[in-house]
Design a protein around this motif. Structure first.
Motif, PDB file in Angstrom:
ATOM      1  N   GLU A 445      37.788  19.850   2.706  1.00 57.95           N
ATOM      2  CA  GLU A 445      38.201  18.728   3.540  1.00 57.95           C
ATOM      3  C   GLU A 445      36.932  18.123   4.144  1.00 57.95           C
ATOM      4  N   GLY A 446      36.497  16.997   3.567  1.00 59.75           N
ATOM      5  CA  GLY A 446      35.223  16.428   3.993  1.00 59.75           C
ATOM      6  C   GLY A 446      34.094  17.377   3.634  1.00 59.75           C
ATOM      7  N   ASP A 447      33.286  17.753   4.614  1.00 63.02           N
ATOM      8  CA  ASP A 447      32.166  18.661   4.361  1.00 63.02           C
ATOM      9  C   ASP A 447      32.513  20.098   4.724  1.00 63.02           C
ATOM     10  N   GLU A 448      33.795  20.370   4.967  1.00 59.27           N
ATOM     11  CA  GLU A 448      34.200  21.711   5.336  1.00 59.27           C
ATOM     12  C   GLU A 448      35.040  22.353   4.253  1.00 59.27           C
ATOM     13  N   LEU A 449      34.963  23.663   4.186  1.00 54.50           N
ATOM     14  CA  LEU A 449      35.796  24.451   3.285  1.00 54.50           C
ATOM     15  C   LEU A 449      36.889  25.084   4.146  1.00 54.50           C
ATOM     16  N   VAL A 450      38.148  24.831   3.818  1.00 51.33           N
ATOM     17  CA  VAL A 450      39.265  25.241   4.670  1.00 51.33           C
ATOM     18  C   VAL A 450      40.204  26.152   3.890  1.00 51.33           C
ATOM     19  N   ALA A 451      40.684  27.208   4.559  1.00 52.08           N
ATOM     20  CA  ALA A 451      41.708  28.080   3.986  1.00 52.08           C
ATOM     21  C   ALA A 451      43.001  27.903   4.775  1.00 52.08           C
ATOM     22  N   ALA A 462      41.988  37.759   8.926  1.00 52.50           N
ATOM     23  CA  ALA A 462      41.855  37.199   7.576  1.00 52.50           C
ATOM     24  C   ALA A 462      40.453  36.667   7.341  1.00 52.50           C
ATOM     25  N   ALA A 463      39.903  35.981   8.345  1.00 50.17           N
ATOM     26  CA  ALA A 463      38.549  35.452   8.212  1.00 50.17           C
ATOM     27  C   ALA A 463      37.541  36.570   7.989  1.00 50.17           C
ATOM     28  N   GLU A 464      37.660  37.652   8.754  1.00 53.42           N
ATOM     29  CA  GLU A 464      36.743  38.783   8.592  1.00 53.42           C
ATOM     30  C   GLU A 464      36.856  39.389   7.198  1.00 53.42           C
ATOM     31  N   ALA A 465      38.079  39.520   6.704  1.00 53.25           N
ATOM     32  CA  ALA A 465      38.286  40.102   5.378  1.00 53.25           C
ATOM     33  C   ALA A 465      37.683  39.230   4.289  1.00 53.25           C
ATOM     34  N   VAL A 466      37.830  37.904   4.423  1.00 51.89           N
ATOM     35  CA  VAL A 466      37.282  37.004   3.412  1.00 51.89           C
ATOM     36  C   VAL A 466      35.753  37.028   3.437  1.00 51.89           C
ATOM     37  N   GLY A 491      48.405  26.162  14.647  1.00 55.53           N
ATOM     38  CA  GLY A 491      47.255  26.788  15.287  1.00 55.53           C
ATOM     39  C   GLY A 491      46.019  26.764  14.399  1.00 55.53           C
ATOM     40  N   ARG A 492      44.844  26.724  15.014  1.00 58.24           N
ATOM     41  CA  ARG A 492      43.603  26.716  14.255  1.00 58.24           C
ATOM     42  C   ARG A 492      42.631  27.693  14.911  1.00 58.24           C
ATOM     43  N   SER A 493      41.784  28.231  14.064  1.00 54.93           N
ATOM     44  CA  SER A 493      40.758  29.140  14.576  1.00 54.93           C
ATOM     45  C   SER A 493      39.444  28.824  13.884  1.00 54.93           C
ATOM     46  N   ALA A 494      38.448  28.432  14.631  1.00 53.00           N
ATOM     47  CA  ALA A 494      37.139  28.135  14.054  1.00 53.00           C
ATOM     48  C   ALA A 494      36.466  29.442  13.643  1.00 53.00           C
ATOM     49  N   ARG A 495      35.663  29.347  12.581  1.00 51.34           N
ATOM     50  CA  ARG A 495      34.999  30.559  12.082  1.00 51.34           C
ATOM     51  C   ARG A 495      33.567  30.228  11.756  1.00 51.34           C
TER      52      ARG A 495
END
Length: 495
Positions: A445-451, A462-466, A491-495
């Protein structure tokens, strides 16, 4: 131990037993010398240089006050040329870090070969040892050696030394944090290929051209050749810049100029592509000088800082491009002119390794390129382009884009995200491995990679596992998503 000793032990640790820790030099014996005179010269050399009688174990160095060196004696023949002493790996904790062989003709000594553990010496130290042994064999008196590895360790443990080393770690931690993710993100076009394509270049016209460019820019000769290679590499890979892993000799202080020990360490020189080659040369020269200011650091502390950056960024800190400047120390047989392939089976530690062997009278360079990424012809074309670019720039500024090889084609599965080329399929595979099939969907999405994940997923876990899966993967073009968005719930969580 000194940070130089720690640095060498860290990078050769996985190679032992093997030859990675050995440096060598050969010295001619004056006519009429006896074997006794050769033995006396070797004894005096080892006596004056503590590095040659230093053992390292359990984080400390120990200087031997006495010992015995057994030198091999080899009678020269018309066909035998392997006159160096044994290539068996040194045990830094038990072996004197020096071996010697004496080559004889009709029983009379005419060559002395030294092999020295890299823990005890770097390339500049080997040059110093060769010159001192030649002087001792000639009967000349040398001034006392005033600075030794133990002295270096005392300085590094002092408050001033600690501040200097910590400052360097802080600088490199920032460089790692700001480094483009997988600047060498390329598809494995030939996934079953093994090893590297290896080619060598020899060129007298390029040497003359480098002299002209140095005169017009004020840059140092190595910066001209490094900039030419990096410019063509970034043009081929389709990235705006790269980082060059280069060795710094770290001998800027007066006490280190004649120091026998290991002080060279790897630095990172950033390169930014430009349509002006001469501008790239000046920028590369300035970037190298800035990096060399921080060339001494504690490798253990730097490893910690890199680990923190990897976990935060979701990407291994790859050594994308390694540049080795071994001018004055290389024994490589260069082509008379042009580019020639090499079939020596040499193993390279990075996807691309560029070697600078010679800069005076004739440019001598080598290139190793991962065979999964490029063909042999592309490798030769890239190195040949270095010569063409340098020769053209001697007559005036040029755009490097016209001298390399065509940009690589990545295919529809690759996108630009997080300032680098990303293999979406590869990222999705890593995510599936970490979370299970169908649990998350990855997109740019734009310059970001989103899951995108389900509403019942713990986003942080999930972020830690990835991130862990991506680090294990260790492949260029595969990075962890920067954002995790729930498919339901908002909900969103920045990583």
């Amino acid at each position: 131990m000194t940070v130089g000793q720690k640095n060498v032990l860290e990078w050769i640790g996985s190679d032992l037993p093997g030859p990675a820790d050995i440096l060598s030099t050969t010295v001619r014996v004056p006519r009429g010398s006896t074997m006794g005179a050769v033995g006396a010269a070797l004894g005096e050399l080892i006596g004056r240089r503590e590095a040659l009688r230093t053992l390292v174990r359990d984080g400390e160095q120990f200087v031997c006050a006495s010992g015995t060196l057994v030198a091999e004696v080899v009678e020269a023949t018309g066909t035998h040329r392997d006159w160096s002493p044994s290539g068996r790996a040194f045990d830094p904790a038990a072996d004197l870090p020096v071996r010697a062989s004496v080559v004889t003709r009709s029983g009379a000594p005419f060559l002395v070969g030294l092999r020295v553990s890299h823990v005890a010496a770097d390339l500049m130290a080997m040059t110093i040892l060769g010159a001192e042994l030649a002087a001792l064999l000639a009967g000349r008196t040398l001034p006392p050696a005033a600075y030794h590895p133990a002295d270096r360790a005392v300085y590094e443990l002092s408050p001033a030394g600690r501040r200097r080393l910590e400052g360097s770690v802080g600088y490199w931690a920032r460089q790692v944090a700001e480094k483009p993710l997988c600047a060498f993100g390329l598809p494995f076009r030939f996934p079953d290929a093994r090893g590297h394509h290896h080619v060598l270049l020899g060129s007298r016209p390029a040497a003359e051209a480098v002299a002209h460019i140095v005169a017009s820019t004020g840059a140092r000769p190595p910066a001209v050749v490094m900039a030419a290679f990096a410019a063509l590499l970034t043009s081929w890979t389709g990235v705006p810049g790269c980082q060059l892993n280069c060795l710094c000799n770290n001998r800027f202080s007066p006490e280190l100029r004649d120091y026998v020990g290991t002080v060279a360490q790897e630095t990172i020189v950033p390169f930014t592509a430009s349509s002006s080659f001469l501008r790239s040369v000046s920028r590369t020269d300035a970037a190298a000088l800035a990096a060399y200011r921080y060339g001494r650091y504690d490798p253990a502390r730097l490893t910690e800082a890199k680990g923190e950056a990897e976990r935060a960024r979701g990407m291994s800190c790859h050594r994308d491009v390694v540049v080795n400047n071994t001018t004055g120390h290389s024994r490589v047989t260069l082509p008379g002119t042009g580019v020639e392939p090499v079939t020596d089976g040499r193993v390279f530690g990075a996807p691309a390794e560029f070697d600078v062997y010679r800069l005076d009278g004739r440019i001598g360079c080598g290139l190793g390129l991962d065979a999964r990424l490029a063909t042999a012809d592309e490798t030769a074309g890239l190195l040949g382009g270095v010569e063409r670019l340098i020769v053209a720039a001697a007559d005036g500024d040029v755009d490097p884009a016209g001298f390399g090889i065509p940009p690589v084609e990545r295919g529809p599965g690759w996108v630009r995200a997080r300032s680098c080329w990303v293999d979406l399929a590869g990222v999705q595979a890593a995510v599936d491995l970490a979370l299970g099939l169908g649990v998350a969907r990855v997109e740019a999405e734009g310059d970001e990679l989103v899951a995108h994940v389900g509403h019942d997923i713990d986003v942080s876990a999930a972020a830690e596992a990835v991130v862990a899966a991506v680090l294990r993967e260790g492949r260029h073009g595969v990075v962890a998503p920067s954002r995790y968005a729930r498919a339901a719930g908002g909900g969103r969580s920045a990583r």
